[in-house]
Design an enzyme around this catalytic site. Sequence first.
Site, short mmCIF file in Angstrom:
data_model
loop_
_atom_site.label_atom_id
_atom_site.label_comp_id
_atom_site.label_asym_id
_atom_site.label_seq_id
_atom_site.Cartn_x
_atom_site.Cartn_y
_atom_site.Cartn_z
N LYS A 237 121.45 104.22 17.61
CA LYS A 237 122.22 103.14 18.26
C LYS A 237 122.24 103.29 19.77
O LYS A 237 121.95 104.34 20.34
CB LYS A 237 123.62 103.06 17.66
CG LYS A 237 123.57 102.48 16.24
CD LYS A 237 124.93 102.22 15.65
CE LYS A 237 124.78 101.51 14.30
NZ LYS A 237 126.08 101.36 13.59
N ARG A 271 124.66 107.08 7.42
CA ARG A 271 123.71 105.97 7.25
C ARG A 271 122.65 106.13 8.35
O ARG A 271 122.97 106.02 9.53
CB ARG A 271 124.44 104.64 7.35
CG ARG A 271 123.58 103.40 7.14
CD ARG A 271 124.44 102.15 7.22
NE ARG A 271 123.67 100.95 6.99
CZ ARG A 271 123.02 100.27 7.92
NH1 ARG A 271 123.05 100.70 9.19
NH2 ARG A 271 122.34 99.17 7.61
#
Length: 295
Positions: A237, A271
């Site tokens: 991210k 995740r």
Amino acid sequence: MDERINPCFPFPWGTRTFIMGILNVTPDSFSGDGLLNQDGVVEAAVQQAARFLDEGADLIDIGGESTRPGAESVSAEEEIARVVPVIEGIKGAFPGVCLSIDTYKASVATAALDAGAQWVNDVWGLKADPKMASLVATTGVPIILMHNRSKPGSAALEARLGGRYVGIAYENLIEDIRRELMESVSIALENSIRPSQIILDPGIGFGKTVDQNFEVIDRLDAIKSLGYPILVGPSRKSFLGYTLDLPPSERVEGTAAAVALSIARGADIVRVHDVGVMARVVRIADAIVRRESDA
């Protein structure tokens, strides 16, 4: 689908950290791995699922709509057309695989569960579609409730590093997240979803600045204290990219650090995109965090 006969739930929480592999059936994933960018989508998805399973994934999360800052929304019909053939293809190749559908739309979740998915991952925590809670209650599947304060116009976009949220106001970051997650929990319980079906996700990257994302990871134990299993999704991210000044493809080490510290703070599921590498990180983190005392 009742959880008592769902072979993919519940997981034995606390025994180890579980790994969710990310499979994007999109053309515009921030991480550059969207399978709609190539021919033979179902075949590519089956191959990716095979690799994930071989590398140690416990669960594969399939999404048909990008949630990156600035992404365009997709109709439920288009989302279903993207994910259902992939779910059917993967289940046909690997009948015992555990699959999650990454959607906030009840109609998409219904189609995905009918096709063979066993979990629902709702990035809006039951707050986007009023029909989702009753679906989850009726089917008995686990539901991941994510915290999300994403707003159009609140993200700054940079071609190389991607989108990041700026100017997101919280009175008290962790307490606000706790309160808003419990709002989602209340919706779940009011609709007869059992507490044992609920997993919480603090929403790394969703309506949080770079520094706020780091604070969430550092104080994850405060989210864990709400009493539910915790999923954390820091993989590739932009908060990592802006810190390292690196594009998504070069954020493996940053992801590894975030994953390890999330486990140290109480994460039950991580995740991730890079399943093989992160499985090794998880194994070492678990060896430290979950070791039995000699006392």
